[in-house]
Design a protein around this motif. Sequence first.
Motif, PDB file in Angstrom:
ATOM      1  N   VAL A 105     100.591  45.192   0.397  1.00  8.42           N
ATOM      2  CA  VAL A 105      99.540  45.141  -0.623  1.00  8.42           C
ATOM      3  C   VAL A 105      99.200  43.677  -0.860  1.00  8.42           C
ATOM      4  O   VAL A 105     100.012  42.781  -0.584  1.00  8.42           O
ATOM      5  N   PRO A 106      98.003  43.387  -1.337  1.00  2.98           N
ATOM      6  CA  PRO A 106      97.643  41.995  -1.619  1.00  2.98           C
ATOM      7  C   PRO A 106      98.630  41.353  -2.592  1.00  2.98           C
ATOM      8  O   PRO A 106      98.911  41.898  -3.651  1.00  2.98           O
ATOM      9  N   GLY A 107      99.147  40.219  -2.190  1.00  2.00           N
ATOM     10  CA  GLY A 107     100.099  39.501  -3.036  1.00  2.00           C
ATOM     11  C   GLY A 107     101.524  39.552  -2.525  1.00  2.00           C
ATOM     12  O   GLY A 107     102.377  38.808  -3.007  1.00  2.00           O
ATOM     13  N   ASP A 108     101.812  40.436  -1.548  1.00  2.00           N
ATOM     14  CA  ASP A 108     103.146  40.415  -0.937  1.00  2.00           C
ATOM     15  C   ASP A 108     103.415  39.068  -0.292  1.00  2.00           C
ATOM     16  O   ASP A 108     104.543  38.589  -0.262  1.00  2.00           O
ATOM     17  N   ASN A 109     102.377  38.481   0.247  1.00  2.00           N
ATOM     18  CA  ASN A 109     102.495  37.219   0.955  1.00  2.00           C
ATOM     19  C   ASN A 109     101.210  36.428   0.725  1.00  2.00           C
ATOM     20  O   ASN A 109     100.117  36.988   0.776  1.00  2.00           O
ATOM     21  N   ILE A 110     101.352  35.155   0.444  1.00  2.00           N
ATOM     22  CA  ILE A 110     100.169  34.330   0.198  1.00  2.00           C
ATOM     23  C   ILE A 110     100.192  33.056   1.034  1.00  2.00           C
ATOM     24  O   ILE A 110     101.237  32.608   1.500  1.00  2.00           O
TER      25      ILE A 110
END
Length: 233
Positions: A105-110
Amino acid sequence: ARAIRDTAICAVLLMDAQIDHTTGLYMLREHRQPLEIWCTEPVREDLEHGNPLFKLLQHYCGVAWKRIPLDGTTFEISAVPGLRFTALPLLSNAPPYSPHRDRPVPGDNIGLIVESIADGKRLFYAPGLGEIEAHASAAMQRSDCVMVDGTCWHDDEMIALGLSKKRARDMGHRALDGAGGMLAALAKLPAATRKILIHINNTNPILDEDGSEFAQVRAASVELAWDGMDFHP
């Protein structure tokens, strides 16, 4: 050494919830005040439940959580004056203990854009870069320096050495070699861009300075990160 058990660490910013990016927080458990930790909401969830590091720290120094926005909003950290930060959601993978494993999901890795407010110089930082999406590519093109994922040379490197059953891409990393590899992506950046590989696994042959892989990296005007590097605009 301003006091017993003192550090100069004023804030911590997490790119993800992976063990190798968060274990150092255990060593800061005797901090003199709650640790100011910046991370996304999915990372916070993983560090409160899947790997309850935040809960452990509450028994010691405590945690002062600061949310990293994912909508392109810039933010500043008061303890680091003069810098402006922007987080970019990246396609990678969540840790094995996360409910988002293999279902990111968006935000697991940035990725992170770090900008000097005084002169506009920009650094793009991304230790886990499985896919270079359009917004990440644009950020790299606009940066004066990029520090990006150099984990593996070959996608099947860990399998070939009998160390894992997973390919680099299964773990959320883009291999360096090949037509679609990280070196090919870096070759598309402006010539003036400083290009540095980080998060290099100990299986990666680029660490052998007498090897052909290291020679290819250097011929491409790409650097290997080392502990204690300083950056001056």
